[in-house]
Structure formats: structure tokens, C-alpha cells
Design an enzyme around this catalytic site. Structure first.
Site, PDB file in Angstrom:
ATOM      1  N   SER A  73       0.839  -1.214   0.000  1.00 40.18           N
ATOM      2  CA  SER A  73       0.000   0.000   0.000  1.00 40.18           C
ATOM      3  C   SER A  73       0.865   1.252   0.000  1.00 40.18           C
ATOM      4  O   SER A  73       0.617   2.194  -0.768  1.00 40.18           O
ATOM      5  CB  SER A  73      -0.922   0.013   1.222  1.00 40.18           C
ATOM      6  OG  SER A  73      -1.782  -1.106   1.196  1.00 40.18           O
ATOM      7  N   GLN A 180       0.758  -9.070  -6.416  1.00 38.65           N
ATOM      8  CA  GLN A 180       0.342 -10.464  -6.637  1.00 38.65           C
ATOM      9  C   GLN A 180       1.216 -11.174  -7.653  1.00 38.65           C
ATOM     10  O   GLN A 180       1.305 -12.398  -7.651  1.00 38.65           O
ATOM     11  CB  GLN A 180      -1.124 -10.517  -7.113  1.00 38.65           C
ATOM     12  CG  GLN A 180      -2.126 -10.045  -6.088  1.00 38.65           C
ATOM     13  CD  GLN A 180      -2.289 -11.001  -4.913  1.00 38.65           C
ATOM     14  OE1 GLN A 180      -1.996 -12.188  -4.986  1.00 38.65           O
ATOM     15  NE2 GLN A 180      -2.756 -10.465  -3.791  1.00 38.65           N
ATOM     16  N   SER A 200       5.120  -6.534  -2.080  1.00 42.15           N
ATOM     17  CA  SER A 200       4.855  -6.652  -0.649  1.00 42.15           C
ATOM     18  C   SER A 200       5.440  -7.962  -0.136  1.00 42.15           C
ATOM     19  O   SER A 200       5.350  -8.984  -0.819  1.00 42.15           O
ATOM     20  CB  SER A 200       3.348  -6.617  -0.425  1.00 42.15           C
ATOM     21  OG  SER A 200       3.066  -6.876   0.928  1.00 42.15           O
ATOM     22  N   HIS A 202       4.510  -9.880   2.533  1.00 43.90           N
ATOM     23  CA  HIS A 202       3.657 -10.916   3.129  1.00 43.90           C
ATOM     24  C   HIS A 202       2.816 -11.703   2.135  1.00 43.90           C
ATOM     25  O   HIS A 202       2.145 -12.667   2.515  1.00 43.90           O
ATOM     26  CB  HIS A 202       2.784 -10.322   4.244  1.00 43.90           C
ATOM     27  CG  HIS A 202       1.644  -9.487   3.784  1.00 43.90           C
ATOM     28  ND1 HIS A 202       0.354  -9.971   3.733  1.00 43.90           N
ATOM     29  CD2 HIS A 202       1.578  -8.202   3.371  1.00 43.90           C
ATOM     30  CE1 HIS A 202      -0.458  -8.998   3.313  1.00 43.90           C
ATOM     31  NE2 HIS A 202       0.262  -7.919   3.091  1.00 43.90           N
ATOM     32  N   THR A 238      13.923   4.932  10.546  1.00 45.63           N
ATOM     33  CA  THR A 238      14.922   3.886  10.769  1.00 45.63           C
ATOM     34  C   THR A 238      14.497   2.618  10.044  1.00 45.63           C
ATOM     35  O   THR A 238      13.340   2.201  10.148  1.00 45.63           O
ATOM     36  CB  THR A 238      15.067   3.620  12.283  1.00 45.63           C
ATOM     37  OG1 THR A 238      15.475   4.853  12.889  1.00 45.63           O
ATOM     38  CG2 THR A 238      16.090   2.539  12.573  1.00 45.63           C
ATOM     39  N   CYS A 326     -10.245  -7.308   1.562  1.00 39.48           N
ATOM     40  CA  CYS A 326     -10.524  -5.977   2.103  1.00 39.48           C
ATOM     41  C   CYS A 326     -12.016  -5.739   2.257  1.00 39.48           C
ATOM     42  O   CYS A 326     -12.437  -4.880   3.015  1.00 39.48           O
ATOM     43  CB  CYS A 326      -9.952  -4.908   1.191  1.00 39.48           C
ATOM     44  SG  CYS A 326      -8.304  -5.302   0.650  1.00 39.48           S
TER      45      CYS A 326
HETATM   46  C1  LIG Z   1      -2.180  -7.027  -0.800  1.00 42.64           C
HETATM   47  C2  LIG Z   1      -2.123  -6.094  -1.948  1.00 42.64           C
HETATM   48  C3  LIG Z   1      -1.700  -4.754  -1.788  1.00 42.64           C
HETATM   49  C4  LIG Z   1      -1.372  -4.182  -0.453  1.00 42.64           C
HETATM   50  O1  LIG Z   1      -0.170  -4.667   0.090  1.00 42.64           O
HETATM   51  P1  LIG Z   1       0.086  -4.519   1.666  1.00 42.64           P
HETATM   52  O2  LIG Z   1       1.507  -4.942   1.840  1.00 42.64           O
HETATM   53  O3  LIG Z   1      -0.872  -5.425   2.335  1.00 42.64           O
HETATM   54  O4  LIG Z   1      -0.106  -3.083   2.003  1.00 42.64           O
HETATM   55  C5  LIG Z   1      -1.639  -3.959  -2.904  1.00 42.64           C
HETATM   56  N1  LIG Z   1      -1.962  -4.436  -4.122  1.00 42.64           N
HETATM   57  C6  LIG Z   1      -2.356  -5.703  -4.327  1.00 42.64           C
HETATM   58  C7  LIG Z   1      -2.677  -6.165  -5.702  1.00 42.64           C
HETATM   59  C8  LIG Z   1      -2.454  -6.572  -3.246  1.00 42.64           C
HETATM   60  O5  LIG Z   1      -2.882  -7.817  -3.441  1.00 42.64           O
END
Ligand SMILES: *Cc1c(COP(=O)(O)O)cnc(C)c1O
Length: 381
Positions: A73, A180, A200, A202, A238, A326
Site C-alpha cells: 500500500s 500479486q 509486498s 507478506h 529507521t 478488504c
Molecule cells: C495485498 C495487496 C496490496 C497491499 O499490500 P500490503 O503490503 O498489504 O499493504 C496492494 N496491491 C495488491 C494487488 C495486493 O494484493
């Protein structure tokens, strides 16, 4: 709970053992602030730069084009607002699509309040952006195109290289949300004409709260967070050293195991689709069958309330999603399913299953059987 069957890898993934082990020292013995001068700090600095190198190498970028952030995000916000603000002397028009993640859509809406103009492109019934429509939307004041690499709900993979070429030919910057796609599709920022992209940790068996923004050398973007001069003076704060190390390791593993994972996920996906088509009548598979993420399935069940289906699946230990994560907790209809033309009642009966590397064929068999039983039960009420 050990007997959980997890099919929601597009929402998040567990940190893999190798990633966790790489991170652990940076929570304890290697705790130095990377900006300080003594040896534990120099080791933290070194670990950050090694991770940056790994990320850069994965997408064929240079290390100085990689910025660590707090997640997908933030990367989307920083790229889109950052490029828009830094280039507003050149124009105030941005082009995106109707199926972007909220991190992109709400950023664009926010920019509209700041005097920017945004075109939200339609997609077809499979979720593809059409290149002729993109070309038609370009205006003399267009400064940025932002279109996602792969959709988080229906898995559709957009024609990114072609979009990049159109942007390049028209002297427009091109950002793509790759959250993704990364680890699931090979990405080459040079070959694909990508000026900026988001990742991202995670979604990739890495930790939560860490992300990457790539911005091509020479492209101006305004920083959004002021303070210290970390990340080449583009993102104050940091550094999250354990997170950064985890991100680097997660990317390294994803590329090391790419072919194996891809083959495995496609096998699970295609097995799910063929079984569900055979065993459950009156369903609709959403998105494209080929140009989709290897582990993504998205199916609408006629005369079924997906919330009820999810609750009953949960009782069997199965984690899945209705539309995007979401929007769970609300009955708001997914903007993606709306954009591909689903009727409200069809969208409300839609389930997303996203497989991961630890899932097995037996897990998917268990899943299909559970769906088959529950759908029958709900429809016969
Ligand atoms: C999960 C996701 C995000 C957001 O990533 P976060 O690390 O959770 O803030 C943005 N774009 C897509 C396509 C996602 O699947």
C-alpha cells in the site's frame, strides 16, 4: 490449529522457515541502527544492501532503484502520488483501470481532490485492459499510467509489456502494482518498459509490514514521509532491518523455486477447476483460464450466498475468501467483479481460492468435496 486448510494466499502467507531464520538475528544480536558507525550497525547496513541487491536482481533493476517501504500500500501511494506531485508541471492526467487494488484506486481518488484528473479504464469480461482503449485515453497532459500486473481477485495477468511500450512511446511514466505477480510471474523491468513497481513481503512467504518500491533511475518522485535521510532520502525512518532481510530472502527463494512452484500451483488450480466443473452444476469461472496467476481460482455459484458458504467452510477448517479480503465484513460488492460485468447476485455467490506452495492435491480434493456438499445443502434449503 493444525488441521487448518489454508486457501487464501492472495490475502497473506505464512513466513517460510528459511525466511524466518534469516530474519531472527536482526531482532536480537544484530540490532544495530543501520545509520550508526560501529560494527553491529555496519553489519545491519550490509544486510540491507544485500537484500536490496537480491530484489534488484530479481526484476533486472539496479540496487539504487530499489526503496524499502512498509508494504504494498505504501509503495503504491509513494509511486503514484510521488510521481504525480514531482511531475505536475508536465501535466495533471493519470490513467488507471477499474480493477486496481484499493491502494491504487483510493490514491487516485485522493489525487483527484488535489486537482489531478484520472481516467479509470474499463476492462473486458475476463478482466483485461484493452490497448486501443488505453491509447485513446492518452492526452497531451497525461503524465502517468498505473495498471496492475495481475489482479488479486480474478488472477488476470495484464499485457504489461505492451502497456509499457505504449507509455514509453508516448513519453508517459508507467507504474504497475506487482504485489500479486511477484514470485508468480517473471518480471523484467527493462524488457517490459516498467518505470515503477510495487511489491509486498507478506504475499510472498515474507513478513508483513515490508514492501518494495522500484523507481527507474532518473525519474523524479516526491517523498511523502519526512525526517531522516534513509532510503536515499526518499523515505524517512529507521530501516526495518529484519523485515528488509526477510523481503530479500523471500524474493531469493521465490526465484530459486520458481519453476517448481509454478508447476505445482498450476496443477492445483487446474485440478480444482476441472473437478468443480465436473461435480458442481451452475457455476461460472471468472477470469481467463490461461492468462491468470498460477494459484488463483475464482468461481461464482448460482443461488449460493458466498458468506454462508465461507462460514460453513470455516467450520471444516477451510480458509477461503469471497471477493477480496478488504471487503470481508461488509456486503459491498467487489468492484472487480462489477467491472467484469457480473450481476450483483452472481458476485454475491463468488468464492476466491488462492493456493500456495504447501497445499497438496489431497487438500484440493478435500476442498472440492466440502464445496460440493455445502453448495448442495445451501441450494436445497
Ligand atoms: C495485498 C495487496 C496490496 C497491499 O499490500 P500490503 O503490503 O498489504 O499493504 C496492494 N496491491 C495488491 C494487488 C495486493 O494484493
Amino acid at each position: 490449529m493444525d488441521n487448518i486448510k489454508y486457501f487464501d494466499h492472495a490475502a497473506t502467507t505464512a513466513v517460510s522457515k528459511e525466511v524466518l531464520e534469516a530474519m531472527l538475528p536482526y531482532f536480537s544480536t544484530e540490532y544495530g541502527n543501520a545509520s550508526s558507525m560501529y560494527s553491529i550497525s555496519r553489519r545491519a547496513r550490509k544486510a540491507i544492501e544485500v537484500a536490496r541487491q537480491k530484489v534488484a536482481q530479481a526484476i533486472n533493476a539496479k540496487p539504487n532503484e530499489i526503496y524499502f517501504t512498509s508494504g504494498g500500500s505504501e509503495s503504491d501511494n509513494l509511486a503514484i502520488k510521488g510521481i504525480a506531485y514531482a511531475n505536475k508541471n508536465k501535466g495533471n492526467h493519470i490513467i488507471t483501470s477499474k480493477i486496481e487494488h484499493h491502494a491504487v484506486l483510493e490514491t487516485c481518488e485522493n489525487l483527484e481532490e488535489e486537482g489531478f484528473e484520472v481516467t479509470y479504464l474499463d476492462v473486458d469480461d475476463k478482466g483485461f485492459v484493452h490497448l486501443d482503449e488505453l491509447k485513446k485515453a492518452i492526452k497531451p497532459n497525461t503524465i502517468l499510467i498505473t495498471i496492475m500486473f495481475a489482479n488479486n481477485e480474478i488472477g488476470t495477468i495484464e499485457p504489461i509489456k505492451e502497456i509499457g511500450k505504449i507509455a514509453r512511446d508516448n513519453n508517459i511514466y508507467f507504474h504497475t502494482d506487482c504485489v500479486q505477480a511477484i514470485g508468480n510471474v517473471k518480471i523484467d523491468v527493462q524488457d517490459m518498459n516498467i518505470d515503477s513497481l510495487s511489491m509486498s513481503g507478506h504475499k510472498l512467504y515474507g513478513p508483513k509490514g515490508i514492501g518494495v518500491l522500484y523507481v527507474k533511475d532518473g525519474i523524479e518522485f516526491k517523498k511523502l514521509q519526512n525526517g531522516g535521510h534513509q532510503e536515499n532520502n526518499k523515505r524517512a525512518g529507521t530501516e526495518n532491518v529484519p523485515g528488509i532481510v526477510g523481503m530479500g530472502k523471500a524474493i531469493e527463494i521465490a526465484y530459486r523455486d520458481f519453476e517448481k512452484n509454478e508447476r505445482h500451483l498450476k496443477q492445483l488450480r487446474d485440478f480444482f477447476f476441472s473437478e468443480i466443473e465436473k461435480r458442481v452444476p451452475n457455476i461460472k469461472i471468472n477470469g481467463d483460464r490461461q492468462k491468470r496467476l498460477p494459484g488463483n481460482c475464482n468461481v461464482s455459484f448460482a443461488k449460493v450466498d458466498a458468506e454462508e458458504l465461507l462460514m460453513k467452510l470455516d467450520k471444516k477448517g477451510i480458509c477461503a475468501s469471497a471477493g477480496s479480503a478488504c471487503s470481508t465484513g461488509t456486503t459491498e460488492i467487489s468492484h472487480v467483479l462489477k467491472a467484469i460485468g457480473l450481476l450483483d447476485k452472481t458476485a454475491l455467490g463468488t468464492l476466491r481460492l488462492t493456493f500456495g506452495k504447501e497445499n497438496t492435491i489431497e487438500d484440493v480434493e478435500f476442498l472440492v468435496k466440502a464445496i460440493e456438499e455445502i453448495v448442495k445443502l445451501i441450494r436445497n434449503k
